[in-house]
Motif scaffolding. Structure first.
Motif, PDB file in Angstrom:
ATOM      1  N   ILE A 277       5.692 -11.290 -22.888  1.00  0.00           N
ATOM      2  CA  ILE A 277       4.880 -11.920 -22.080  1.00  0.00           C
ATOM      3  C   ILE A 277       3.553 -11.507 -21.727  1.00  0.00           C
ATOM      4  CG2 ILE A 277       4.661 -12.482 -19.600  1.00  0.00           C
ATOM      5  CD1 ILE A 277       7.839 -12.626 -19.301  1.00  0.00           C
ATOM      6  N   ARG A 278       3.564  -9.709 -21.949  1.00  0.00           N
ATOM      7  CA  ARG A 278       2.337  -9.313 -21.611  1.00  0.00           C
ATOM      8  C   ARG A 278       1.264  -9.559 -23.186  1.00  0.00           C
ATOM      9  NH1 ARG A 278       5.296  -4.427 -20.706  1.00  0.00           N
ATOM     10  NH2 ARG A 278       5.414  -3.614 -18.396  1.00  0.00           N
ATOM     11  N   ALA A 279       2.051  -9.579 -24.129  1.00  0.00           N
ATOM     12  CA  ALA A 279       1.290 -10.072 -25.348  1.00  0.00           C
ATOM     13  C   ALA A 279       0.668 -11.504 -25.238  1.00  0.00           C
ATOM     14  CB  ALA A 279       2.137 -10.026 -26.531  1.00  0.00           C
ATOM     15  N   GLY A 280       1.515 -12.413 -24.363  1.00  0.00           N
ATOM     16  CA  GLY A 280       0.829 -13.617 -24.122  1.00  0.00           C
ATOM     17  C   GLY A 280      -0.332 -13.478 -23.290  1.00  0.00           C
ATOM     18  N   VAL A 281      -0.401 -12.801 -22.384  1.00  0.00           N
ATOM     19  CA  VAL A 281      -1.521 -12.504 -21.422  1.00  0.00           C
ATOM     20  C   VAL A 281      -2.710 -11.889 -22.428  1.00  0.00           C
ATOM     21  CG1 VAL A 281      -2.547 -10.996 -19.597  1.00  0.00           C
ATOM     22  CG2 VAL A 281      -0.129 -11.887 -19.562  1.00  0.00           C
ATOM     23  N   GLY A 282      -2.434 -11.245 -23.274  1.00  0.00           N
ATOM     24  CA  GLY A 282      -3.738 -10.484 -24.276  1.00  0.00           C
ATOM     25  C   GLY A 282      -4.079 -11.592 -25.073  1.00  0.00           C
ATOM     26  N   ASP A 283      -3.234 -12.548 -25.598  1.00  0.00           N
ATOM     27  CA  ASP A 283      -3.791 -13.634 -26.397  1.00  0.00           C
ATOM     28  C   ASP A 283      -4.527 -14.605 -25.791  1.00  0.00           C
ATOM     29  OD1 ASP A 283      -4.029 -14.717 -29.074  1.00  0.00           O
ATOM     30  OD2 ASP A 283      -2.303 -16.101 -28.467  1.00  0.00           O
ATOM     31  N   LEU A 284      -4.218 -14.959 -24.373  1.00  0.00           N
ATOM     32  CA  LEU A 284      -4.943 -15.909 -23.711  1.00  0.00           C
ATOM     33  C   LEU A 284      -6.215 -15.081 -23.283  1.00  0.00           C
ATOM     34  CD1 LEU A 284      -5.082 -18.326 -22.251  1.00  0.00           C
ATOM     35  CD2 LEU A 284      -3.678 -17.614 -20.290  1.00  0.00           C
ATOM     36  N   ILE A 285      -6.286 -13.797 -22.858  1.00  0.00           N
ATOM     37  CA  ILE A 285      -7.286 -13.354 -22.282  1.00  0.00           C
ATOM     38  C   ILE A 285      -8.527 -13.311 -23.407  1.00  0.00           C
ATOM     39  CG2 ILE A 285      -8.539 -11.002 -21.520  1.00  0.00           C
ATOM     40  CD1 ILE A 285      -7.120 -12.561 -19.391  1.00  0.00           C
ATOM     41  N   SER A 286      -8.087 -12.992 -24.647  1.00  0.00           N
ATOM     42  CA  SER A 286      -9.173 -12.908 -25.708  1.00  0.00           C
ATOM     43  C   SER A 286      -9.799 -14.296 -25.985  1.00  0.00           C
ATOM     44  CB  SER A 286      -7.992 -12.583 -27.068  1.00  0.00           C
ATOM     45  OG  SER A 286      -7.398 -13.908 -27.642  1.00  0.00           O
ATOM     46  N   ASN A 287      -9.635 -15.345 -25.324  1.00  0.00           N
ATOM     47  CA  ASN A 287     -10.398 -16.526 -25.368  1.00  0.00           C
ATOM     48  C   ASN A 287     -11.661 -16.052 -24.813  1.00  0.00           C
ATOM     49  OD1 ASN A 287      -8.092 -17.819 -26.449  1.00  0.00           O
ATOM     50  ND2 ASN A 287      -8.284 -19.474 -25.112  1.00  0.00           N
ATOM     51  N   LEU A 288     -11.887 -15.292 -23.801  1.00  0.00           N
ATOM     52  CA  LEU A 288     -13.188 -14.946 -23.194  1.00  0.00           C
ATOM     53  C   LEU A 288     -14.096 -14.379 -24.176  1.00  0.00           C
ATOM     54  CD1 LEU A 288     -11.651 -13.536 -19.955  1.00  0.00           C
ATOM     55  CD2 LEU A 288     -12.727 -15.720 -20.115  1.00  0.00           C
ATOM     56  N   SER A 289     -13.347 -13.563 -24.912  1.00  0.00           N
ATOM     57  CA  SER A 289     -14.279 -12.865 -26.140  1.00  0.00           C
ATOM     58  C   SER A 289     -14.596 -14.065 -27.191  1.00  0.00           C
ATOM     59  CB  SER A 289     -13.375 -11.836 -26.676  1.00  0.00           C
ATOM     60  OG  SER A 289     -14.085 -11.482 -28.006  1.00  0.00           O
ATOM     61  N   ALA A 290     -13.538 -14.820 -27.649  1.00  0.00           N
ATOM     62  CA  ALA A 290     -13.916 -15.657 -28.662  1.00  0.00           C
ATOM     63  C   ALA A 290     -15.029 -16.779 -28.140  1.00  0.00           C
ATOM     64  CB  ALA A 290     -12.581 -16.347 -28.892  1.00  0.00           C
ATOM     65  N   VAL A 291     -14.795 -17.446 -26.882  1.00  0.00           N
ATOM     66  CA  VAL A 291     -15.744 -18.326 -26.466  1.00  0.00           C
ATOM     67  C   VAL A 291     -17.180 -17.606 -26.638  1.00  0.00           C
ATOM     68  CG1 VAL A 291     -16.445 -19.487 -24.366  1.00  0.00           C
ATOM     69  CG2 VAL A 291     -14.188 -19.710 -24.931  1.00  0.00           C
ATOM     70  N   PHE A 292     -17.122 -16.233 -26.205  1.00  0.00           N
ATOM     71  CA  PHE A 292     -18.567 -15.788 -25.938  1.00  0.00           C
ATOM     72  C   PHE A 292     -19.381 -15.733 -27.373  1.00  0.00           C
ATOM     73  CE2 PHE A 292     -21.631 -12.217 -26.581  1.00  0.00           C
ATOM     74  CZ  PHE A 292     -22.094 -12.064 -25.253  1.00  0.00           C
ATOM     75  N   ASP A 293     -18.539 -15.560 -28.298  1.00  0.00           N
ATOM     76  CA  ASP A 293     -18.883 -15.428 -29.680  1.00  0.00           C
ATOM     77  C   ASP A 293     -19.321 -16.860 -30.215  1.00  0.00           C
ATOM     78  OD1 ASP A 293     -18.458 -12.669 -30.159  1.00  0.00           O
ATOM     79  OD2 ASP A 293     -16.561 -12.918 -30.860  1.00  0.00           O
ATOM     80  N   ALA A 294     -18.342 -17.995 -29.884  1.00  0.00           N
ATOM     81  CA  ALA A 294     -18.890 -19.345 -30.107  1.00  0.00           C
ATOM     82  C   ALA A 294     -20.238 -19.608 -29.507  1.00  0.00           C
ATOM     83  CB  ALA A 294     -17.786 -20.195 -29.764  1.00  0.00           C
ATOM     84  N   ARG A 295     -20.539 -19.189 -28.351  1.00  0.00           N
ATOM     85  CA  ARG A 295     -21.696 -19.350 -27.768  1.00  0.00           C
ATOM     86  C   ARG A 295     -23.000 -18.796 -28.426  1.00  0.00           C
ATOM     87  NH1 ARG A 295     -18.776 -20.025 -22.034  1.00  0.00           N
ATOM     88  NH2 ARG A 295     -18.372 -22.452 -21.901  1.00  0.00           N
ATOM     89  N   LEU A 296     -22.562 -17.608 -28.736  1.00  0.00           N
ATOM     90  CA  LEU A 296     -23.568 -16.624 -29.574  1.00  0.00           C
ATOM     91  C   LEU A 296     -24.093 -17.452 -30.699  1.00  0.00           C
ATOM     92  CD1 LEU A 296     -25.128 -14.045 -29.806  1.00  0.00           C
ATOM     93  CD2 LEU A 296     -23.011 -13.197 -30.970  1.00  0.00           C
TER      94      LEU A 296
ATOM     95  N   GLN B 152     -23.672 -20.365 -31.854  1.00  0.00           N
ATOM     96  CA  GLN B 152     -24.601 -21.448 -31.233  1.00  0.00           C
ATOM     97  C   GLN B 152     -25.835 -21.296 -30.628  1.00  0.00           C
ATOM     98  OE1 GLN B 152     -21.888 -24.887 -29.796  1.00  0.00           O
ATOM     99  NE2 GLN B 152     -23.508 -25.197 -27.949  1.00  0.00           N
ATOM    100  N   SER B 153     -26.187 -20.253 -30.111  1.00  0.00           N
ATOM    101  CA  SER B 153     -27.361 -19.972 -29.588  1.00  0.00           C
ATOM    102  C   SER B 153     -28.420 -19.649 -30.601  1.00  0.00           C
ATOM    103  CB  SER B 153     -27.418 -18.951 -28.589  1.00  0.00           C
ATOM    104  OG  SER B 153     -27.096 -17.632 -28.952  1.00  0.00           O
ATOM    105  N   LYS B 154     -27.672 -18.978 -31.808  1.00  0.00           N
ATOM    106  CA  LYS B 154     -28.535 -18.720 -32.828  1.00  0.00           C
ATOM    107  C   LYS B 154     -28.743 -19.807 -33.842  1.00  0.00           C
ATOM    108  CE  LYS B 154     -28.039 -13.749 -32.358  1.00  0.00           C
ATOM    109  NZ  LYS B 154     -29.401 -13.535 -32.332  1.00  0.00           N
ATOM    110  N   GLY B 155     -28.188 -20.968 -33.618  1.00  0.00           N
ATOM    111  CA  GLY B 155     -28.309 -21.980 -34.425  1.00  0.00           C
ATOM    112  C   GLY B 155     -27.643 -21.804 -35.909  1.00  0.00           C
ATOM    113  N   ILE B 156     -26.455 -21.061 -35.796  1.00  0.00           N
ATOM    114  CA  ILE B 156     -25.689 -20.917 -36.930  1.00  0.00           C
ATOM    115  C   ILE B 156     -24.422 -21.649 -36.987  1.00  0.00           C
ATOM    116  CG2 ILE B 156     -24.232 -19.219 -37.955  1.00  0.00           C
ATOM    117  CD1 ILE B 156     -25.927 -16.940 -36.792  1.00  0.00           C
TER     118      ILE B 156
END
Length: 352
Positions: A167-186, A188-192
């Motif tokens: 269950i803790r691992a599930g929390v870790g996988d879900l929380i990691s989305n906050l890092s992934a979304v930041f990267d996707a927006r980064l 996008q901001s650079k036009g890549i």
């Protein structure tokens, strides 16, 4: 004219108590027709509830075929593909953890057989996604895009029996989305690259809800419901763009790099990405980092490299190997190009 993306979402989701004993009624309610079902699980999950599922369908005079999945590797996928091709079941049900669901999902997708995902643990967002992670001949986990489950059924009574570590691992996988979304927006901001904004909003909705949830007792019903809904939203986000991009960024690259350099692993995927997220969020100066560390402390989620079984110098090697992991996917690690000294500084500052 730009080709319109085909969105492959699950047709239904059922989450709550005692869903397993009402499985037959649930499938009928969602207008599924079947005379023959292939039930997939492992030795533990068949004891946990797989045999109960089989007995439910036998009482209704439905032919039930059972098959054990021993590992999430190419051999098991090929075995199930062959079984589906020969038997031609109307429905495939996967009852188990990520290992069972990933193999079942990929094999069913090959023949476009409707697949019902019934997780016994909430250790990652694969329960509702179009992604299957299968180990290759070198024991390295490889992601495959396939058809998303036709339906997802989460029985909280079953989930509560899962080891807390998963269950803790599930929390870790879900929380990691906050890092992934930041990267996707980064990116996008650079036009890549461009990722659908609604998919990113959906991907981060789950972890934000978890951070805001007041009762963080890990086996509390409401907490588990929040986690389940979040993981399913994450899966849906991947479905809408046809890739893992909304839920996989620099933190997943770190995990894949660890898998590649130091396989086989004893740590869980959610543990690896969850710990990697602390590093990447620090580098991103992510607004949610302090709240994430507080949540991790509350649920006793591991927050150090020692848990991963790697040293500081080995972690530096992991970061340098990231350039070989999905090089087309731009993240904060490509943006910053860290030196060993800078990597060590982040490790020290975050307590990794």
């Amino acid at each position: 004219m730009k080709k319109k993306l085909k969105i492959d979402l699950p047709e239904f989701v059922e989450i709550g108590d005692n869903k397993l004993k009402n499985l037959f009624k649930i499938l009928l309610f969602h207008k599924l027709k079947f005379k023959e079902i292939l039930l997939l699980g492992d030795s533990k999950t068949f004891l946990l509830g797989g045999e109960t599922i089989a007995s439910i369908f036998k009482k209704e005079k439905i032919k039930i075929l059972k098959h054990l999945i021993s590992n999430s590797d190419e051999e098991n996928v090929e075995n199930i593909k062959k079984f589906i091709k020969e038997e031609k079941p109307d429905l495939v049900i996967g009852f188990g953890g990520g290992k069972v669901l990933d193999v079942a999902k990929l094999a069913a997708g090959k023949y476009k057989t409707k697949f019902i995902s019934i997780p016994t643990i909430l250790s990652n967002d694969g329960i509702a996604s179009p992604v299957s992670v299968i180990k290759d001949k070198n024991n390295i986990p490889i992601s495959h895009i396939t058809k998303a489950p036709h339906g997802v059924i989460v029985d909280i009574n079953i989930i509560k029996k899962a080891p807390i570590r998963h269950i803790r691992a599930g929390v870790g996988d879900l929380i990691s989305n906050l890092s992934a979304v930041f990267d996707a927006r980064l990116a996008q901001s650079k036009g890549i690259e461009k990722t659908d904004s609604m998919a990113l909003t959906l991907a981060e909705a789950g972890p934000i809800s978890l951070l805001q949830f007041k009762n963080k007792s890990i086996k509390n019903n409401e907490f588990l419901l929040c986690l389940a809904h979040g993981l399913i939203k994450s899966g849906f986000a991947m479905c809408t763009v046809g890739s893992s991009r909304p839920a996989s960024g620099s933190e997943h690259k770190i995990s894949h790099s660890i898998d590649y350099l130091y396989s086989p692993r004893k740590t869980l995927h959610g543990e690896q990405v969850g710990i990697g997220t602390i590093f990447t969020m620090s580098l991103q100066k992510n607004e949610y980092l302090d709240k994430v560390k507080k949540l991790y402390a509350q649920i006793e989620f591991p927050q150090n490299l020692k848990h991963l079984g790697i040293t500081e110098d080995e972690f530096i090697e992991v970061i340098y190997n990231v350039k070989n992991i999905r090089p087309e996917r731009y993240t904060i690690l490509e943006d910053k190009k860290l030196t060993p000294k800078e990597i060590k500084k982040i490790i020290e500052e975050t307590g990794l």
